[in-house]
Design a protein around this motif. Sequence first.
Motif, PDB file in Angstrom:
ATOM      1  N   GLU A  49       2.342   8.840  16.731  1.00 49.22           N
ATOM      2  CA  GLU A  49       3.466   9.505  17.025  1.00 49.22           C
ATOM      3  C   GLU A  49       3.377   9.701  18.485  1.00 49.22           C
ATOM      4  N   ARG A  50       2.802  10.127  19.636  1.00 47.40           N
ATOM      5  CA  ARG A  50       2.729  10.921  20.686  1.00 47.40           C
ATOM      6  C   ARG A  50       2.138  10.078  21.550  1.00 47.40           C
ATOM      7  N   GLU A  51       2.180   8.936  21.751  1.00 46.43           N
ATOM      8  CA  GLU A  51       0.550   8.003  22.733  1.00 46.43           C
ATOM      9  C   GLU A  51       1.735   6.287  22.147  1.00 46.43           C
ATOM     10  N   MET A  52       1.601   5.856  23.734  1.00 45.51           N
ATOM     11  CA  MET A  52       1.994   4.186  23.849  1.00 45.51           C
ATOM     12  C   MET A  52       0.627   3.736  24.017  1.00 45.51           C
ATOM     13  N   THR A  53       0.047   2.440  24.003  1.00 40.30           N
ATOM     14  CA  THR A  53      -0.613   1.473  24.117  1.00 40.30           C
ATOM     15  C   THR A  53      -0.332   0.312  25.151  1.00 40.30           C
ATOM     16  N   PHE A  54      -0.398  -0.347  25.871  1.00 37.26           N
ATOM     17  CA  PHE A  54      -0.229  -1.551  26.403  1.00 37.26           C
ATOM     18  C   PHE A  54      -1.510  -2.027  26.942  1.00 37.26           C
ATOM     19  N   THR A  55      -1.445  -3.598  26.996  1.00 37.15           N
ATOM     20  CA  THR A  55      -2.856  -4.393  27.165  1.00 37.15           C
ATOM     21  C   THR A  55      -1.952  -4.926  29.102  1.00 37.15           C
ATOM     22  N   ALA A  56      -3.606  -4.601  29.813  1.00 38.97           N
ATOM     23  CA  ALA A  56      -2.274  -5.167  31.470  1.00 38.97           C
ATOM     24  C   ALA A  56      -2.704  -7.301  31.070  1.00 38.97           C
ATOM     25  N   HIS A  57      -2.294  -7.603  31.502  1.00 37.50           N
ATOM     26  CA  HIS A  57      -2.375  -8.948  32.094  1.00 37.50           C
ATOM     27  C   HIS A  57      -2.626  -9.446  32.953  1.00 37.50           C
ATOM     28  N   GLU A  58      -2.417  -8.583  33.768  1.00 39.66           N
ATOM     29  CA  GLU A  58      -2.974  -8.854  35.547  1.00 39.66           C
ATOM     30  C   GLU A  58      -3.100  -8.018  36.284  1.00 39.66           C
ATOM     31  N   SER A  59      -4.195  -8.079  36.764  1.00 40.90           N
ATOM     32  CA  SER A  59      -5.160  -6.737  37.677  1.00 40.90           C
ATOM     33  C   SER A  59      -3.687  -6.155  39.026  1.00 40.90           C
ATOM     34  N   GLY A  60      -3.808  -5.061  39.305  1.00 41.84           N
ATOM     35  CA  GLY A  60      -3.345  -4.651  40.057  1.00 41.84           C
ATOM     36  C   GLY A  60      -2.782  -3.008  39.674  1.00 41.84           C
TER      37      GLY A  60
END
Length: 85
Positions: A49-60
């Motif tokens: 409910e209060r958290e989003m997530t993503f995977t980094a597809h590139e460094s930086g």
Amino acid sequence: NGKHEIPIKVNEGQVINISIKFKKQNGGGYGYHVLNPKGDLVGMTEADEREMTFTAHESGVYHVVVTGDDLRGGITVKWTIDETK
């Protein structure tokens, strides 16, 4: 009115979890988004409910951009960086 950018340095494949809490004192609007190192929007998945997530597809350096429109109150941003699952 305005925005605040939070830089987060990550490596390709790391998973970033973001939690943002808005403590509104009035009826102002707010929002947020994430930009990748090239300045493009990053798609995120709702983890709960209060958290989003993503995977980094590139460094930086990625930027969490928090915006407000006639908003009074406070904002708390927390994040964790996990290795690839």
